[in-house]
Design an enzyme around this catalytic site. Structure first.
Site, PDB file in Angstrom:
ATOM      1  N   LYS A   1       3.851  -6.202  -2.025  1.00 33.13           N
ATOM      2  CA  LYS A   1       2.880  -7.195  -1.542  1.00 33.13           C
ATOM      3  C   LYS A   1       1.615  -7.163  -2.401  1.00 33.13           C
ATOM      4  CE  LYS A   1       0.062  -6.022   2.056  1.00 33.13           C
ATOM      5  NZ  LYS A   1      -1.390  -6.173   1.786  1.00 33.13           N
ATOM      6  N   ASN A   2       1.111  -5.945  -2.645  1.00 30.43           N
ATOM      7  CA  ASN A   2      -0.178  -5.852  -3.330  1.00 30.43           C
ATOM      8  C   ASN A   2      -0.085  -6.095  -4.829  1.00 30.43           C
ATOM      9  OD1 ASN A   2      -1.370  -5.513  -0.892  1.00 30.43           O
ATOM     10  ND2 ASN A   2      -1.734  -3.314  -1.096  1.00 30.43           N
TER      11      ASN A   2
ATOM     12  N   ARG B   1      -7.602 -11.416   2.893  1.00 31.20           N
ATOM     13  CA  ARG B   1      -8.708 -10.840   2.126  1.00 31.20           C
ATOM     14  C   ARG B   1      -8.453 -10.859   0.630  1.00 31.20           C
ATOM     15  NH1 ARG B   1     -13.306  -7.717   1.799  1.00 31.20           N
ATOM     16  NH2 ARG B   1     -12.603  -7.298  -0.312  1.00 31.20           N
TER      17      ARG B   1
ATOM     18  N   CYS C   1     -13.089  -6.485   8.021  1.00 33.88           N
ATOM     19  CA  CYS C   1     -11.800  -6.487   8.713  1.00 33.88           C
ATOM     20  C   CYS C   1     -11.668  -5.180   9.454  1.00 33.88           C
ATOM     21  CB  CYS C   1     -10.646  -6.717   7.739  1.00 33.88           C
ATOM     22  SG  CYS C   1     -10.389  -5.355   6.620  1.00 33.88           S
TER      23      CYS C   1
ATOM     24  N   ARG D   1     -15.676  -3.801   3.609  1.00 29.32           N
ATOM     25  CA  ARG D   1     -15.018  -4.336   2.423  1.00 29.32           C
ATOM     26  C   ARG D   1     -15.904  -5.303   1.618  1.00 29.32           C
ATOM     27  NH1 ARG D   1      -8.769  -5.242   3.551  1.00 29.32           N
ATOM     28  NH2 ARG D   1      -8.705  -4.684   1.356  1.00 29.32           N
TER      29      ARG D   1
ATOM     30  N   ASP E   1      -3.314   3.549   2.079  1.00 33.90           N
ATOM     31  CA  ASP E   1      -2.376   2.690   2.808  1.00 33.90           C
ATOM     32  C   ASP E   1      -1.227   3.470   3.459  1.00 33.90           C
ATOM     33  OD1 ASP E   1      -3.947   0.568   2.111  1.00 33.90           O
ATOM     34  OD2 ASP E   1      -2.665  -0.118   0.477  1.00 33.90           O
TER      35      ASP E   1
ATOM     36  N   ILE F   1     -11.447   6.431   1.111  1.00 30.85           N
ATOM     37  CA  ILE F   1     -11.515   5.063   0.579  1.00 30.85           C
ATOM     38  C   ILE F   1     -12.154   4.127   1.610  1.00 30.85           C
ATOM     39  CG2 ILE F   1     -10.205   3.152  -0.470  1.00 30.85           C
ATOM     40  CD1 ILE F   1     -10.001   5.696  -2.109  1.00 30.85           C
TER      41      ILE F   1
ATOM     42  N   ARG G   1       2.286  -9.098   8.403  1.00 33.46           N
ATOM     43  CA  ARG G   1       1.499  -9.415   7.200  1.00 33.46           C
ATOM     44  C   ARG G   1       2.041  -8.662   5.985  1.00 33.46           C
ATOM     45  NH1 ARG G   1      -3.821  -7.355   7.677  1.00 33.46           N
ATOM     46  NH2 ARG G   1      -3.570  -7.699   5.454  1.00 33.46           N
TER      47      ARG G   1
END
Ligand code: EPU
Length: 423
Positions: A22-23, A93, A117, A122, A310, A332, A402
């Site tokens: 996804k990223n 985002r 979020c 962020r 993540d 993070i 998502r």
């Protein structure tokens, strides 16, 4: 709004396939603005975020569709309105990374400032600092970032992208995409080294960009005058892979994980081994197996190649069942702990202390109704539900959709008992 009903505890066995990242796919969709033609991502995952990003591109005039062979096709030829509207950007985002490509191609852009979020504030100050260094004039107007390139276009520069938390993934992407079409050479120092950033750089080079130092904190980008449309396969999703590995571990099972980018997961594999989980590389992926006990481990999230934020929530669910105490520190996104209270509802013993959580291992988790708050927190609840005794209901499953493609179907195929119910 769907909910999951998860019965546990279950044993898993068999093979599970990891989707395209996804990223990687999201910034690469943004990069496909640059050539102004028809590009393809043959293995873009089927995810709500990918769909939202497609809608964002369509709202600017691009044509986005799935081919009969499932490839995602983006025609940015007709894209003519370089405006990222608030109603779409607030949902996705990663939408912020259209800013660099729009500025490079049109010399101007107007993109809604993304809001906060569930995982924190962020900010995007470093993105803007990097684009300003390339000569862009940027100001805020009614919640929108309004950016204008100098006459003659963006100009290469030496740019430092470090910040208080290390560097920025999408910020590096934004500046790299803008610099690809700038005049002259750009040097990005303190660039993010995440495999997804390297994937984007490789995609840009496939389009004809000249980027060196890929995967390192020093990127050297020689600007070119145009880029060509490409068909580009993204790397496997290391976070989905890590989540499936954690599924095997938490259910004391073994799984074969295909399309697992194990070589980009060394910090994660290291922690699994410390916890007592066997991880072996196999053709096209890895085999993960429970080896007797779950040992405690300390984890600190860091930029790549450190342990990824993540996977922090998923490891918290796993360590909740370890024989002893663990400490998980989030470096993070220091507020990314919405799952703590939910896991405690399932009889975990977690205590938050500043940016750390003390995890006191328990013998068993007990099913409970819980609420998903963000993507990775929801994945942690699904893992906990598969190990917990009884039926767990997870509300607000849209968070998990998502970023995980048909997670209940994939996990059910290897022995989970997860029911999606529309309510
Ligand atoms: N930061 C700033 N200023 C900026 C940008 C970032 O202070 O201008 C700070 C952030 O607040 C954070 C840190 O820098 O503390 C790192 O944030 P980064 O910019 O690297 O995050 P991102 O690029 O917005 C991507 C992923 C996230 C992942 C982070 C960190 C995508 C679409 N998103 O976000 O993925 O957690 O990098 O690895 O690639 C997810 O998939 O669940 C997810 C949230």
């Amino acid at each position: 709004m769907d909910i999951f009903e998860i019965e546990g505890p279950v044993q898993l066995a068999g093979t599970i396939e990891v989707a395209g990242s996804k990223n990687s796919a999201l910034p690469i969709m943004a990069a496909m603005i640059l050539p102004g033609g028809v590009c393809k991502i043959p293995n873009a995952p089927y995810l709500a975020d990918i769909q939202s990003f497609g809608m964002l591109l369509e709202s600017m005039g691009a044509r986005v569709a799935r081919d009969p062979d499932a490839a995602l096709q983006i025609d940015s030829g007709p894209l003519n309105n370089p405006v990222g509207e608030y109603d779409i950007v607030r949902k996705i985002r990663a939408g912020i990374c259209i800013l660099g490509p729009l500025l490079a191609r049109f010399g101007k852009a107007r993109v809604s400032m993304p809001g906060g979020c569930a995982i924190g504030d962020r900010p995007v100050d470093i993105h803007l600092r990097g684009l300003r260094a390339l000569g862009a004039q940027i100001h805020l107007e009614e919640g929108y970032i309004v950016a204008q390139a100098p006459p003659g276009g963006l100009v290469g520069a030496q740019i430092f992208l470090g910040g208080p938390f290390g560097t920025t993934v999408l910020g590096t992407d934004n500046v790299m995409m803008a610099a690809a079409l700038a005049r002259g050479t750009t040097i990005i120092e303190s660039a993010a080294c995440e495999p997804e950033v390297a994937d984007l750089a490789n995609c840009l080079n496939a389009m004809g960009a000249k980027i060196r130092g890929i995967g390192s904190p020093r990127l050297v980008i020689e600007g070119v005058s145009r880029l060509n449309p490409v068909c580009y396969r993204v790397i496997g999703d290391r976070i989905e892979a890590g989540t499936f590995m954690a599924a095997a571990a938490i259910t004391k099972s073994s799984l074969e994980i295909r399309n697992c980018p194990i070589n980009e997961m060394l910090a994660v594999v290291d922690r699994f081994r410390q916890i007592g989980i066997r991880v072996e590389e196999s053709a096209g992926g890895c085999r993960v197996g429970y080896a007797g006990t779950l040992k405690p481990a300390d984890i600190t999230t860091q930029p790549y190649p450190g342990f990824p934020t993540d996977l922090q929530a998923q490891f918290m669910a796993l360590l909740a069942l370890a024989e002893g105490n663990s400490v998980i520190t989030e470096k993070i996104f220091p507020d990314r702990f919405m799952h703590v209270a939910e896991l405690n509802r399932m009889a975990a013993h977690l205590r938050k202390e500043g940016p750390s959580v003390i995890v006191e291992g328990v013998d068993r988790l007990i099913a409970a109704p819980v609420m998903a708050s963000d993507l990775r927190a929801s994945a942690a609840l699904v893992l906990a539900g598969m190990a917990a005794h009884g039926t767990t209901t997870v509300q607000r499953v849209y968070h998990i959709d998502r970023g995980y493609e048909k997670i209940e179907e994939k996990l059910n195929a290897v022995g989970a008992r997860i029911r999606r119910i529309a309510v």
